[in-house]
Every structure is written in structure tokens, then in C-alpha cells.
Design an enzyme around this catalytic site. Sequence first.
Site, PDB file in Angstrom:
ATOM      1  N   ALA A   1       0.803  -1.233   0.000  1.00 52.19           N
ATOM      2  CA  ALA A   1       0.000   0.000   0.000  1.00 52.19           C
ATOM      3  C   ALA A   1       0.833   1.279   0.000  1.00 52.19           C
ATOM      4  O   ALA A   1       0.416   2.281  -0.571  1.00 52.19           O
ATOM      5  CB  ALA A   1      -0.930  -0.010   1.220  1.00 52.19           C
TER       6      ALA A   1
ATOM      7  N   MET B   1       1.045  -2.957 -17.510  1.00 53.54           N
ATOM      8  CA  MET B   1      -0.422  -2.974 -17.563  1.00 53.54           C
ATOM      9  C   MET B   1      -0.989  -1.861 -18.433  1.00 53.54           C
ATOM     10  O   MET B   1      -2.193  -1.672 -18.473  1.00 53.54           O
ATOM     11  CB  MET B   1      -0.990  -2.806 -16.148  1.00 53.54           C
ATOM     12  CG  MET B   1      -0.523  -3.848 -15.171  1.00 53.54           C
ATOM     13  SD  MET B   1      -1.793  -5.068 -14.898  1.00 53.54           S
ATOM     14  CE  MET B   1      -0.914  -6.311 -13.975  1.00 53.54           C
TER      15      MET B   1
ATOM     16  N   HIS C   1      14.444   3.817 -16.579  1.00 57.68           N
ATOM     17  CA  HIS C   1      13.580   3.884 -15.396  1.00 57.68           C
ATOM     18  C   HIS C   1      14.245   4.703 -14.291  1.00 57.68           C
ATOM     19  O   HIS C   1      15.455   4.934 -14.321  1.00 57.68           O
ATOM     20  CB  HIS C   1      13.262   2.474 -14.861  1.00 57.68           C
ATOM     21  CG  HIS C   1      12.216   1.758 -15.653  1.00 57.68           C
ATOM     22  ND1 HIS C   1      12.527   0.995 -16.762  1.00 57.68           N
ATOM     23  CD2 HIS C   1      10.870   1.701 -15.520  1.00 57.68           C
ATOM     24  CE1 HIS C   1      11.409   0.505 -17.266  1.00 57.68           C
ATOM     25  NE2 HIS C   1      10.378   0.916 -16.530  1.00 57.68           N
TER      26      HIS C   1
ATOM     27  N   LYS D   1      14.604   1.577  -9.159  1.00 56.52           N
ATOM     28  CA  LYS D   1      14.197   0.276  -9.735  1.00 56.52           C
ATOM     29  C   LYS D   1      15.266  -0.768  -9.458  1.00 56.52           C
ATOM     30  O   LYS D   1      16.458  -0.513  -9.637  1.00 56.52           O
ATOM     31  CB  LYS D   1      13.954   0.421 -11.237  1.00 56.52           C
ATOM     32  CG  LYS D   1      13.437  -0.868 -11.854  1.00 56.52           C
ATOM     33  CD  LYS D   1      12.751  -0.639 -13.171  1.00 56.52           C
ATOM     34  CE  LYS D   1      12.291  -1.952 -13.795  1.00 56.52           C
ATOM     35  NZ  LYS D   1      11.231  -2.602 -13.019  1.00 56.52           N
TER      36      LYS D   1
ATOM     37  N   GLY E   1       1.283  -7.180 -10.816  1.00 51.29           N
ATOM     38  CA  GLY E   1       2.115  -6.271 -11.611  1.00 51.29           C
ATOM     39  C   GLY E   1       3.581  -6.411 -11.276  1.00 51.29           C
ATOM     40  O   GLY E   1       4.438  -5.891 -11.988  1.00 51.29           O
TER      41      GLY E   1
HETATM   42  P1  NAD Z   1       7.897   0.191  -4.344  1.00 55.29           P
HETATM   43  O1  NAD Z   1       9.185  -0.302  -3.778  1.00 55.29           O
HETATM   44  O2  NAD Z   1       7.613   1.652  -4.326  1.00 55.29           O
HETATM   45  O3  NAD Z   1       6.675  -0.566  -3.616  1.00 55.29           O
HETATM   46  C1  NAD Z   1       6.659  -1.916  -3.248  1.00 55.29           C
HETATM   47  C2  NAD Z   1       5.869  -2.015  -1.951  1.00 55.29           C
HETATM   48  O4  NAD Z   1       5.658  -3.395  -1.641  1.00 55.29           O
HETATM   49  C3  NAD Z   1       6.606  -1.391  -0.741  1.00 55.29           C
HETATM   50  O5  NAD Z   1       5.738  -0.497  -0.078  1.00 55.29           O
HETATM   51  C4  NAD Z   1       6.932  -2.606   0.133  1.00 55.29           C
HETATM   52  O6  NAD Z   1       6.936  -2.304   1.519  1.00 55.29           O
HETATM   53  C5  NAD Z   1       5.777  -3.545  -0.246  1.00 55.29           C
HETATM   54  N1  NAD Z   1       6.033  -4.936   0.132  1.00 55.29           N
HETATM   55  C6  NAD Z   1       7.162  -5.664  -0.077  1.00 55.29           C
HETATM   56  N2  NAD Z   1       7.035  -6.901   0.489  1.00 55.29           N
HETATM   57  C7  NAD Z   1       5.802  -6.926   1.042  1.00 55.29           C
HETATM   58  C8  NAD Z   1       5.071  -7.913   1.755  1.00 55.29           C
HETATM   59  N3  NAD Z   1       5.604  -9.106   2.040  1.00 55.29           N
HETATM   60  N4  NAD Z   1       3.827  -7.622   2.186  1.00 55.29           N
HETATM   61  C9  NAD Z   1       3.268  -6.419   1.890  1.00 55.29           C
HETATM   62  N5  NAD Z   1       3.896  -5.435   1.226  1.00 55.29           N
HETATM   63  C10 NAD Z   1       5.151  -5.694   0.800  1.00 55.29           C
HETATM   64  O7  NAD Z   1       7.841  -0.366  -5.836  1.00 55.29           O
HETATM   65  P2  NAD Z   1       6.896   0.085  -7.060  1.00 55.29           P
HETATM   66  O8  NAD Z   1       7.611   1.080  -7.903  1.00 55.29           O
HETATM   67  O9  NAD Z   1       5.516   0.405  -6.556  1.00 55.29           O
HETATM   68  O10 NAD Z   1       6.890  -1.270  -7.904  1.00 55.29           O
HETATM   69  C11 NAD Z   1       6.478  -2.500  -7.339  1.00 55.29           C
HETATM   70  C12 NAD Z   1       6.609  -3.604  -8.397  1.00 55.29           C
HETATM   71  O11 NAD Z   1       5.729  -3.346  -9.489  1.00 55.29           O
HETATM   72  C13 NAD Z   1       8.017  -3.724  -9.008  1.00 55.29           C
HETATM   73  O12 NAD Z   1       8.270  -5.101  -9.249  1.00 55.29           O
HETATM   74  C14 NAD Z   1       7.877  -2.951 -10.315  1.00 55.29           C
HETATM   75  O13 NAD Z   1       8.821  -3.356 -11.299  1.00 55.29           O
HETATM   76  C15 NAD Z   1       6.480  -3.340 -10.708  1.00 55.29           C
HETATM   77  N6  NAD Z   1       5.804  -2.443 -11.661  1.00 55.29           N
HETATM   78  C16 NAD Z   1       5.052  -3.049 -12.603  1.00 55.29           C
HETATM   79  C17 NAD Z   1       4.276  -2.281 -13.491  1.00 55.29           C
HETATM   80  C18 NAD Z   1       3.352  -2.985 -14.445  1.00 55.29           C
HETATM   81  O14 NAD Z   1       2.646  -2.322 -15.222  1.00 55.29           O
HETATM   82  N7  NAD Z   1       3.290  -4.325 -14.409  1.00 55.29           N
HETATM   83  C19 NAD Z   1       4.328  -0.879 -13.421  1.00 55.29           C
HETATM   84  C20 NAD Z   1       5.124  -0.288 -12.434  1.00 55.29           C
HETATM   85  C21 NAD Z   1       5.854  -1.087 -11.538  1.00 55.29           C
END
Ligand code: NAD
Length: 269
Positions: free
Chosen positions: A12, A128, A158, A162, A101
Site C-alpha cells: 500500500a 499494464m 527507469h 528500480k 504487476g
Molecule cells: P515500491 O518499492 O515503491 O513498492 C513496493 C511495496 O511493496 C513497498 O511499499 C513494500 O513495503 C511492499 N512490500 C514488499 N514486500 C511486502 C510484503 N511481504 N507484504 C506487503 N507489502 C510488501 O515499488 P513500485 O515502484 O511500486 O513497484 C512495485 C513492483 O511493481 C516492481 O516489481 C515494479 O517493477 C512493478 N511495476 C510493474 C508495473 C506494471 O505495469 N506491471 C508498473 C510499475 C511497476
Amino acid sequence: MNNAPGLVVTGASGRMGQTLIRLASGSDRLRLVGCVERAGHAWIGRDVGEAMGGAPVGVVVTDDPLEAFAKAQAVIDFTSPDATVAFAALAAQARAVHVIGTTGLEAGHLARIAAAARHAVIVRAGNMSLGVNLLVRLTQKVAQALEADWDIEIVEAHHRMKVDAPSGTALMLGEAAAMGRGVALEAARVSGRDGITGARAHGSIGFSAIRGGDIVGEHDVIFAGAGERLILRHVATDRSIFARGALRAALWGQGQKPGEYDMMDVLGL
Ligand code: NAD
């Protein structure tokens, strides 16, 4: 209280988590019913709206995913590979649609996600957004149309935080190019050249990654021929494109048969 499907957002406090919560709080098609963060996080026990610096939204952040998922018809998950694998099993147990994602998933993670998809609907995509999914289709078509003496290079950029490279999107584009060309990506893939590399291997698909500042995500697929170059480019300027795609996937997944789907299914591409 409307009867829109209940949604839980994991991770979150993350960049994507907060974007999703902002959009979901204003949606009348999905109801935000839970927010999950990792144990020990400063947001646990707080109203998520207040934790984000705004008005309360009536949803308290928890570190107990099972309890949160029990109230949900959909879980949107942009976290880390190990967390995502654990959430896949729990979401399947709760029969909630799991929209994944998270990128950087390896073979072991993917096998466990496939096992969960025997019992529940999983929509997983390295990107997505509508624009990138169109770019994937275009890349496949162009690779199919061009001879193998057109060199294919994928360049992605990026933000500095990342943790994985090449990006999940770059890999999707590489898969599409390889498929168009009728080869396996693993056999053709060359990542991050440095030093005396020798001449470019014929038919290879190259990946380069740039990391810096707050770049949301940029991808170029370069087809370099003799005397001409074709460049297909997508530039993301706002994370809401990924969040909107994820919310659409969560709705699309309601009522589908158990299995693993991607954004091509959701967007009907
Ligand atoms: P981020 O580091 O800002 O957020 C990740 C969050 O997940 C953090 O708040 C962390 O505390 C939480 N987290 C980690 N382990 C956890 C657990 N066991 N329980 C609950 N929460 C947990 O990263 P972000 O930029 O938001 O990206 C997250 C992922 O999404 C990455 O793998 C990124 O590459 C991917 N991403 C995918 C897309 C897509 O379109 N598929 C787009 C953007 C980012």
C-alpha cells in the site's frame, strides 16, 4: 454501501500502491476494502488515507493478508517476487482475482503462480498500460515482417530506485520480437555489453538499461537495417496508466474461469 467488488491493495505504501489507492478510492466500480503492507511497516494500524497525508478513507493498513483477502473479490499486487508468490496462494484460497504487476519473477516464482492459477483467476503482466500492450503487438508484427539481418535492440529507462533489469516490459518486448522472428528469446538475448565484446552476434536481441532520477518508464525497440532504422517508442509519464490497467484487469477477472491471463486478454488484443 454499493455492491461493487471489494478490492485489496498490497504494498500500500509503494509508488504503485499509493497510485492504486488514490484511483480506487474515487471509483464506483470497485470498493477499496483492504490495504496490506509488510510486517513492521510504519503504516500498519493506520487509516491508509491519513497515512498518505489526506483524509481518512475508512480502511486500516494490515500486515495480515489472509484476513484482508477474505473480504475481497480482487487483490492488486505490485510488491516483490517473494511476497507475490505468497499472496498468490492466499488469494486463490480466498477465490479472489489476483492481479500481479510485480516484475523480476523467476522460474520458481512463476511455477508457484501457475499452481495457484489452477484454483483462481490470475492476471499477470510486466506492463499494464494500453500503449505498451499495443507496442508489444506492433513489435511482434514488425519482427515478423523484417529479415533477421535487421538487428533488434531494446533500450529502456527507469527511475533510480528500480531494482531489476532489464525491465519486465523490455522482456515482454523481447519475447514479442523473438516470437515474431520464430526464435527463443533465451537463445537470442544479449544484455548490457561492456569491454571487448566482439562484433554483434547475427540474429541476437540486445537489451540496454538506463537508470536515473524519477523516470517513470521509457522503451525503444530499435530495428537497425542497412541504410535505415525503424524505432518504436513508448514513454510513460504517469504511473496512473499502470494502475488504471490493473483496476480494469481486476474487474475483467470477475466471473472468468480459473487460469493465468495477461493484459492482452483483458484488452482483447
Ligand atoms: P515500491 O518499492 O515503491 O513498492 C513496493 C511495496 O511493496 C513497498 O511499499 C513494500 O513495503 C511492499 N512490500 C514488499 N514486500 C511486502 C510484503 N511481504 N507484504 C506487503 N507489502 C510488501 O515499488 P513500485 O515502484 O511500486 O513497484 C512495485 C513492483 O511493481 C516492481 O516489481 C515494479 O517493477 C512493478 N511495476 C510493474 C508495473 C506494471 O505495469 N506491471 C508498473 C510499475 C511497476
